[in-house]
Scaffold this active site. Structure first.
Site, PDB file in Angstrom:
ATOM      1  CG  ASP A  73      -1.686   1.261   1.421  1.00  0.00           C
ATOM      2  OD1 ASP A  73      -1.866   1.983   0.422  1.00  0.00           O
ATOM      3  OD2 ASP A  73      -2.110   1.528   2.566  1.00  0.00           O
ATOM      4  CG  ASP A 105      -5.970   3.175   0.429  1.00  0.00           C
ATOM      5  OD1 ASP A 105      -5.042   2.347   0.533  1.00  0.00           O
ATOM      6  OD2 ASP A 105      -6.617   3.331  -0.625  1.00  0.00           O
ATOM      7  CG  ASP A 120      -6.715 -12.687 -13.306  1.00  0.00           C
ATOM      8  OD1 ASP A 120      -7.508 -13.418 -13.929  1.00  0.00           O
ATOM      9  OD2 ASP A 120      -6.203 -12.998 -12.219  1.00  0.00           O
ATOM     10  CG  ASP A 161     -11.300 -15.955 -13.217  1.00  0.00           C
ATOM     11  OD1 ASP A 161     -10.525 -16.191 -12.281  1.00  0.00           O
ATOM     12  OD2 ASP A 161     -12.532 -15.913 -13.084  1.00  0.00           O
ATOM     13  CD  GLU A 213      -9.063 -20.410 -12.111  1.00  0.00           C
ATOM     14  OE1 GLU A 213      -9.043 -20.644 -10.898  1.00  0.00           O
ATOM     15  OE2 GLU A 213      -9.880 -19.621 -12.613  1.00  0.00           O
ATOM     16  CG  HIS A 273      -5.945 -15.438  -6.159  1.00  0.00           C
ATOM     17  ND1 HIS A 273      -5.426 -16.082  -7.256  1.00  0.00           N
ATOM     18  CD2 HIS A 273      -7.239 -15.209  -6.442  1.00  0.00           C
ATOM     19  CE1 HIS A 273      -6.387 -16.223  -8.167  1.00  0.00           C
ATOM     20  NE2 HIS A 273      -7.491 -15.697  -7.702  1.00  0.00           N
ATOM     21  CG  ASP A 274      -8.566 -18.742  -6.226  1.00  0.00           C
ATOM     22  OD1 ASP A 274      -9.043 -17.733  -5.671  1.00  0.00           O
ATOM     23  OD2 ASP A 274      -8.576 -18.912  -7.462  1.00  0.00           O
TER      24      ASP A 274
HETATM   25  C1  GLC Z   1     -11.210 -17.937 -10.271  1.00  0.00           C
HETATM   26  C2  GLC Z   1     -10.407 -16.985  -9.428  1.00  0.00           C
HETATM   27  C3  GLC Z   1     -11.085 -16.799  -8.107  1.00  0.00           C
HETATM   28  C4  GLC Z   1     -12.447 -16.194  -8.353  1.00  0.00           C
HETATM   29  C5  GLC Z   1     -13.251 -17.039  -9.350  1.00  0.00           C
HETATM   30  C6  GLC Z   1     -14.394 -16.268  -9.893  1.00  0.00           C
HETATM   31  O1  GLC Z   1     -11.241 -19.197  -9.738  1.00  0.00           O
HETATM   32  O2  GLC Z   1      -9.091 -17.429  -9.316  1.00  0.00           O
HETATM   33  O3  GLC Z   1     -10.344 -16.003  -7.232  1.00  0.00           O
HETATM   34  O4  GLC Z   1     -13.148 -16.107  -7.155  1.00  0.00           O
HETATM   35  O5  GLC Z   1     -12.496 -17.440 -10.472  1.00  0.00           O
HETATM   36  O6  GLC Z   1     -13.958 -15.250 -10.743  1.00  0.00           O
HETATM   37 CA    CA Z   2      -3.482   2.143  -1.226  1.00  0.00          CA
END
Ligand code: GLC
Ligand code: CA
Length: 560
Positions: free
Chosen positions: A21, A25, A98, A199, A255, A328-329
């Site tokens: 950051d 914020d 992404d 995605d 993905e 991140h998942d």
């Molecule tokens: C993918 C992303 C995930 C998101 C989902 C819906 O799996 O990696 O973070 O919640 O798609 O977009």
């Molecule tokens: Ca910020």
């Protein structure tokens, strides 16, 4: 095999909200990323995969996009973006965006129009159906709990949302939708970006008729068989390739939920008709169960070896793998298959890294993985921010499927928020992530685990990742060599070889905190020209009968 830059690259994933950051914020931002590019350069990565930075009401942290050509206010401006892109390129780092186009936000202008009337020009951009006997059009459950259908009073019809009700699915069977998406992609390519991470791209083509799915513990039908790798997905991706991808020099990764090896050979075939590579989930789903991911079972090593080996061997020469433990998942792999106690944290983090980075495929490092960041001691539901975790708690606990205590334990083990706490930069307040209030708690272990400390030491996890990345850049065998699993039934040791012409590597990883013995293949034992390429203990030597110490990992190199 054809040599290409994206086969030789190492990707680093940034989840911008939690990276750095710059303005206090409490939310990570683009200028924060620009600030840290030298850090990434030092690590040695080639590419950044940037989780979504587009305009979004943030129902799913940016995976619900309301304007594909705008930047989320929390993250900065388009000028900040352009500056970041240029600064990355100056350092030889490429940026992969992404691309979230299975669905948009319900606040995207297309959907705002679409829901207005049945004859709106945008109506057919989404998937609208009449109810059946006063109920939803079919029994599908959404990935984020509840039905996959939302009733809309204006036109008295339902729209499909495989994720949250603020993420309506686009209708890819409509050629105008495809054209809009391709135009938008082209706009970003013109800007000079270097690729797309797509995605849930395996879910864009639904089986006509949208048949009911098999009912699970939560009372909803599973949409998987009617959505994943659907009837037109390859046709649409080939069209995307022809219209956009083939015109630029890009890294493209899909993905692909529910992808099999056979399907992956179509998505990521080396002939280049669709994408460069897929993200597959088979190894990540090994600890799933009746209540989906919600349990605290451990992944069985023999199973893990079987799955990863299948992908290594089957794709060889035909398609390209991506390699990952974390994103991140996913919770932190170090807490999942390593040991995050102070005693074994670093050694097991290095072992996991060795095991993955010596395979064939493009490796992905997820922010903080290179520091040995761990799962987070969340205490209560209000510590969580992730829509999937919060909804699942309500659905499974209030629905009587799981008790609250068990579910909290499962969340602590498996929730995506484990990966989403701020990157730990130093031991100052809030780990040097922000001077304000972080949007999600900081892992209290930041005083011990942080980048400043890691950079100050030659034997740190960071330095180990740096070495692995450098080895990949300087040894073609790591990129292009063939793979063979050894001792498939060994429940504690993951060992394999890589071979390229007259060169061979032997990778041995002890996945336990106990000593393990391992019989070295004859061609390696007793040779004096064997070199240790890398190891996580200082004094590892090759022997016919190796006694591996806790989480020991070593790569031996044999050259004729
Ligand atoms: C993918 C992303 C995930 C998101 C989902 C819906 O799996 O990696 O973070 O919640 O798609 O977009
Ligand atoms: Ca910020």
């Amino acid at each position: 095999m054809n040599k290409t830059w994206w086969k030789e690259a190492v990707v680093y994933q940034i989840y911008p909200r939690s990276f750095r950051d710059s303005n206090g914020d409490g939310i990570g931002d683009l200028n924060g990323i620009t600030e840290k590019l030298d850090y990434l350069k030092e690590l040695g990565i080639d590419v950044i995969w940037l989780s979504p930075v587009y305009q979004s009401p943030n129902d799913d942290n940016g995976y619900d996009i309301s304007d594909y050509r705008g930047i989320m206010k929390d993250f900065g401006t388009m000028e900040d973006y352009d500056r970041m892109l240029a600064a990355a390129h100056e350092r030889g780092i490429r940026i992969v965006m992404d691309l979230v186009v299975n669905h948009t936000s319900d606040e995207h202008s297309w959907f705002v129009e679409s829901r207005k009337s049945k004859d709106n020009p945008y109506r057919d951009y989404y998937i609208w159906r009449d109810g059946k006997d006063g109920k939803e059009p079919n029994n599908w459950g959404s990935c984020f709990s509840g039905s996959a259908w939302e009733y809309d009073e204006t036109t008295e019809m339902y729209y499909l949302h495989l994720f949250s009700k603020k993420q309506p699915d686009l209708n890819w069977d409509n050629p105008t939708v495809r054209k809009e998406v391709f135009d938008m992609m082209d706009w970003w390519c013109q800007k000079g970006i270097d690729g797309f991470r797509m995605d849930v791209i395996s879910m864009i083509s639904k089986v006509p008729g949208l048949p009911d799915g098999e009912v699970g513990e939560n009372g909803y039908g599973a949409f998987g068989p009617y959505v994943c790798n659907g009837p037109h997905v390859h046709e649409y991706l080939q069209e995307m390739n022809k219209e956009v991808l083939s015109k630029y020099d890009l890294l493209t990764v899909g993905e692909c939920s529910g992808v099999t090896v056979e399907e992956a050979k179509k998505y990521a075939s080396l002939d280049g008709k669709e994408l460069n590579m897929v993200f597959q989930f088979e190894h990540m789903d090994l600890d799933g169960g009746e209540t989906f991911k919600w349990n605290d079972r451990k992944i069985d090593l023999v199973e893990l070896k079987k799955v990863l080996t299948k992908w290594q061997v089957s794709l060889m020469g035909e398609a390209w793998n991506s390699l990952y433990w974390c994103n991140h998942d996913q919770p932190r792999m170090l807490s999942r298959m390593g040991d995050d106690s102070p005693e074994y944290r670093e050694i097991s983090a290095k072992m996991l890294a060795t095991c993955l980075h010596m395979m064939q495929g493009t490796p992905y490092v997820y922010q903080g993985e290179e520091l040995g960041m761990t799962n987070v001691p969340f205490e209560k539901l209000s510590d969580f921010r992730d829509i999937e975790s919060i909804n699942a708690y309500h659905e499974l606990v209030e629905g009587g499927v799981l008790n609250g205590e068990d579910m909290m334990r499962y969340l602590r083990y498996k929730s995506r928020d484990n990966a989403r706490t701020p990157v730990q930069w130093d031991d100052s307040e809030n780990a040097g992530f922000t001077s304000g209030n972080p949007w999600i708690m900081v892992n209290p272990n930041y005083k011990e685990i942080n980048a400043k400390e890691q950079l100050s030491r030659e034997d740190s996890v960071f330095r180990y990742y740096q070495k692995l990345i450098n080895l990949r850049h300087t040894n073609e065998i790591i990129v292009y060599g063939s793979y063979e699993l050894l001792a498939p039934e060994d429940p504690a040791v993951y060992a394999y070889t890589r071979t390229l012409e007259n060169e061979k590597l032997l990778v041995i990883c002890n996945f336990t905190k106990e000593n393990q013995t391992f019989l070295t293949p004859e061609e390696f034992s007793g040779k004096d020209d064997i070199k240790v390429m890398i190891s996580n203990y200082k004094d590892t030597e090759c022997a016919a009968n190796m006694v591996l110490r806790p989480f020991e990992a070593v790569v031996f190199q044999l050259k004729d």
